[in-house]
Design a protein around this motif. Structure first.
Motif, PDB file in Angstrom:
ATOM      1  N   PHE A 139      57.520 143.469 -52.066  1.00  0.00           N
ATOM      2  CA  PHE A 139      57.711 144.359 -50.876  1.00  0.00           C
ATOM      3  C   PHE A 139      58.076 143.779 -49.326  1.00  0.00           C
ATOM      4  O   PHE A 139      58.787 144.332 -48.748  1.00  0.00           O
ATOM      5  N   ALA A 140      57.587 142.568 -49.054  1.00  0.00           N
ATOM      6  CA  ALA A 140      57.847 141.781 -48.131  1.00  0.00           C
ATOM      7  C   ALA A 140      59.323 141.467 -47.838  1.00  0.00           C
ATOM      8  O   ALA A 140      59.925 141.748 -46.931  1.00  0.00           O
ATOM      9  N   ILE A 141      59.897 140.869 -48.894  1.00  0.00           N
ATOM     10  CA  ILE A 141      61.126 140.580 -48.959  1.00  0.00           C
ATOM     11  C   ILE A 141      62.192 142.010 -49.051  1.00  0.00           C
ATOM     12  O   ILE A 141      63.246 141.813 -48.153  1.00  0.00           O
ATOM     13  N   THR A 142      61.642 142.840 -49.649  1.00  0.00           N
ATOM     14  CA  THR A 142      62.340 144.153 -49.586  1.00  0.00           C
ATOM     15  C   THR A 142      62.752 144.628 -48.011  1.00  0.00           C
ATOM     16  O   THR A 142      63.627 144.970 -47.572  1.00  0.00           O
ATOM     17  N   ALA A 143      61.592 144.566 -47.371  1.00  0.00           N
ATOM     18  CA  ALA A 143      61.229 145.474 -46.169  1.00  0.00           C
ATOM     19  C   ALA A 143      62.318 144.337 -44.905  1.00  0.00           C
ATOM     20  O   ALA A 143      63.062 144.789 -44.343  1.00  0.00           O
ATOM     21  N   MET A 144      62.032 143.151 -45.332  1.00  0.00           N
ATOM     22  CA  MET A 144      63.006 142.063 -44.545  1.00  0.00           C
ATOM     23  C   MET A 144      64.184 142.202 -44.625  1.00  0.00           C
ATOM     24  O   MET A 144      65.291 142.054 -43.926  1.00  0.00           O
ATOM     25  N   MET A 145      64.604 142.484 -46.081  1.00  0.00           N
ATOM     26  CA  MET A 145      66.115 142.693 -46.199  1.00  0.00           C
ATOM     27  C   MET A 145      66.698 143.942 -45.650  1.00  0.00           C
ATOM     28  O   MET A 145      67.652 144.063 -45.153  1.00  0.00           O
ATOM     29  N   ASP A 146      65.689 144.733 -45.842  1.00  0.00           N
ATOM     30  CA  ASP A 146      66.104 146.331 -44.930  1.00  0.00           C
ATOM     31  C   ASP A 146      66.304 146.143 -43.312  1.00  0.00           C
ATOM     32  O   ASP A 146      67.555 146.364 -42.805  1.00  0.00           O
ATOM     33  N   ILE A 147      65.536 145.091 -42.693  1.00  0.00           N
ATOM     34  CA  ILE A 147      65.719 144.935 -41.437  1.00  0.00           C
ATOM     35  C   ILE A 147      67.034 144.377 -41.289  1.00  0.00           C
ATOM     36  O   ILE A 147      67.928 144.505 -40.497  1.00  0.00           O
ATOM     37  N   ARG A 183      71.486 145.994 -37.158  1.00  0.00           N
ATOM     38  CA  ARG A 183      72.816 145.906 -36.708  1.00  0.00           C
ATOM     39  C   ARG A 183      72.963 147.290 -35.654  1.00  0.00           C
ATOM     40  O   ARG A 183      73.752 147.309 -34.480  1.00  0.00           O
ATOM     41  N   SER A 184      72.164 148.219 -36.049  1.00  0.00           N
ATOM     42  CA  SER A 184      72.335 149.324 -35.072  1.00  0.00           C
ATOM     43  C   SER A 184      70.952 149.774 -34.149  1.00  0.00           C
ATOM     44  O   SER A 184      70.723 150.737 -33.960  1.00  0.00           O
ATOM     45  N   GLY A 185      70.278 148.440 -34.009  1.00  0.00           N
ATOM     46  CA  GLY A 185      69.103 148.700 -33.294  1.00  0.00           C
ATOM     47  C   GLY A 185      67.885 148.450 -33.956  1.00  0.00           C
ATOM     48  O   GLY A 185      67.980 148.211 -35.199  1.00  0.00           O
ATOM     49  N   PRO A 186      66.452 148.353 -33.380  1.00  0.00           N
ATOM     50  CA  PRO A 186      65.282 147.980 -33.931  1.00  0.00           C
ATOM     51  C   PRO A 186      65.121 148.802 -34.863  1.00  0.00           C
ATOM     52  O   PRO A 186      65.383 150.068 -35.161  1.00  0.00           O
ATOM     53  N   PRO A 243      60.361 153.764 -26.611  1.00  0.00           N
ATOM     54  CA  PRO A 243      61.317 154.762 -27.237  1.00  0.00           C
ATOM     55  C   PRO A 243      62.442 153.902 -27.780  1.00  0.00           C
ATOM     56  O   PRO A 243      62.998 153.140 -27.276  1.00  0.00           O
ATOM     57  N   GLY A 244      62.694 154.140 -29.105  1.00  0.00           N
ATOM     58  CA  GLY A 244      63.814 153.453 -29.768  1.00  0.00           C
ATOM     59  C   GLY A 244      63.522 152.040 -30.271  1.00  0.00           C
ATOM     60  O   GLY A 244      64.101 151.122 -30.475  1.00  0.00           O
ATOM     61  N   GLY A 245      62.028 151.840 -30.224  1.00  0.00           N
ATOM     62  CA  GLY A 245      61.624 150.541 -30.620  1.00  0.00           C
ATOM     63  C   GLY A 245      61.549 150.285 -32.226  1.00  0.00           C
ATOM     64  O   GLY A 245      61.732 151.379 -32.912  1.00  0.00           O
ATOM     65  N   GLY A 246      60.891 149.233 -32.689  1.00  0.00           N
ATOM     66  CA  GLY A 246      60.511 149.140 -33.939  1.00  0.00           C
ATOM     67  C   GLY A 246      60.790 147.564 -34.179  1.00  0.00           C
ATOM     68  O   GLY A 246      60.088 146.856 -33.203  1.00  0.00           O
ATOM     69  N   TYR A 247      61.246 146.861 -35.179  1.00  0.00           N
ATOM     70  CA  TYR A 247      61.289 145.621 -35.549  1.00  0.00           C
ATOM     71  C   TYR A 247      62.630 144.964 -35.478  1.00  0.00           C
ATOM     72  O   TYR A 247      63.550 145.646 -36.191  1.00  0.00           O
TER      73      TYR A 247
END
Length: 159
Positions: free
Chosen positions: A9-17, A22-25, A61-65
């Motif tokens: 799951f961690a590898i999958t989530a990191m791949m997702d990021i 590229r379009s923001g957090p 606003p517009g935050g994330g990782y």
């Protein structure tokens, strides 16, 4: 040998990021929806990934990782190490029939195997996944949820 669910799951989530930043957090809600990983599980993992220096949290606003390093500088082994989720095969218990003389040799062999596996995973980066032809092909397709919503809106307004 099997990678734990937490590691996958961690590898999958990191791949997702790596793919979507590229379009923001990238939000955990977005990862959860796209990858089918529960929010509570993601929150636990991201606390460790943040402590491991692999992701940075963006507030407001517009935050994330976002990735704390370039994707070509983050390996699969880095992710597993940050979780403390080592695939250490030394933890495998020896059979009670193993003699005391065989144990140290067997442990040394497993340690060597563990190191070779870690070295292999250290050579695989998020960049390789994000730029894989199959990933790029999927990224080029429109999101079906947006496509359906757009058509639903058009039909509702036509009436």
């Amino acid at each position: 040998m099997k990678l734990s669910t937490k590691g996958r799951f961690a590898i999958t989530a990191m791949m997702d990021i790596a793919i979507h930043e590229r379009s923001g957090p990238v939000t955990l809600i977005g990862i959860s929806e796209r990858q089918g990983i529960s929010m509570s599980y993601l929150e636990q993992m991201f606390a460790k990934l943040r402590k491991g220096g692999l992701v940075e949290g963006i507030r407001g606003p517009g935050g994330g990782y976002r990735l704390a390093r370039r994707p070509d500088k983050i390996s699969v082994a880095n992710i597993i190490d940050a979780l403390g989720d080592t695939m250490n095969l030394n933890r495998l218990k020896q059979h009670p029939s193993d003699s005391e003389e065989e144990l140290p040799l067997t442990e040394r062999l497993w340690q060597e195997f563990d190191q070779k596996l870690h070295d292999f995973l250290d050579g695989i980066t998020l960049d390789e996944f994000a730029n894989h032809p199959e990933v790029q092909k999927v990224m080029g397709k429109p999101d079906l949820r947006q496509h359906r919503a757009r058509h639903h809106f058009i039909f509702d307004n036509a009436a």
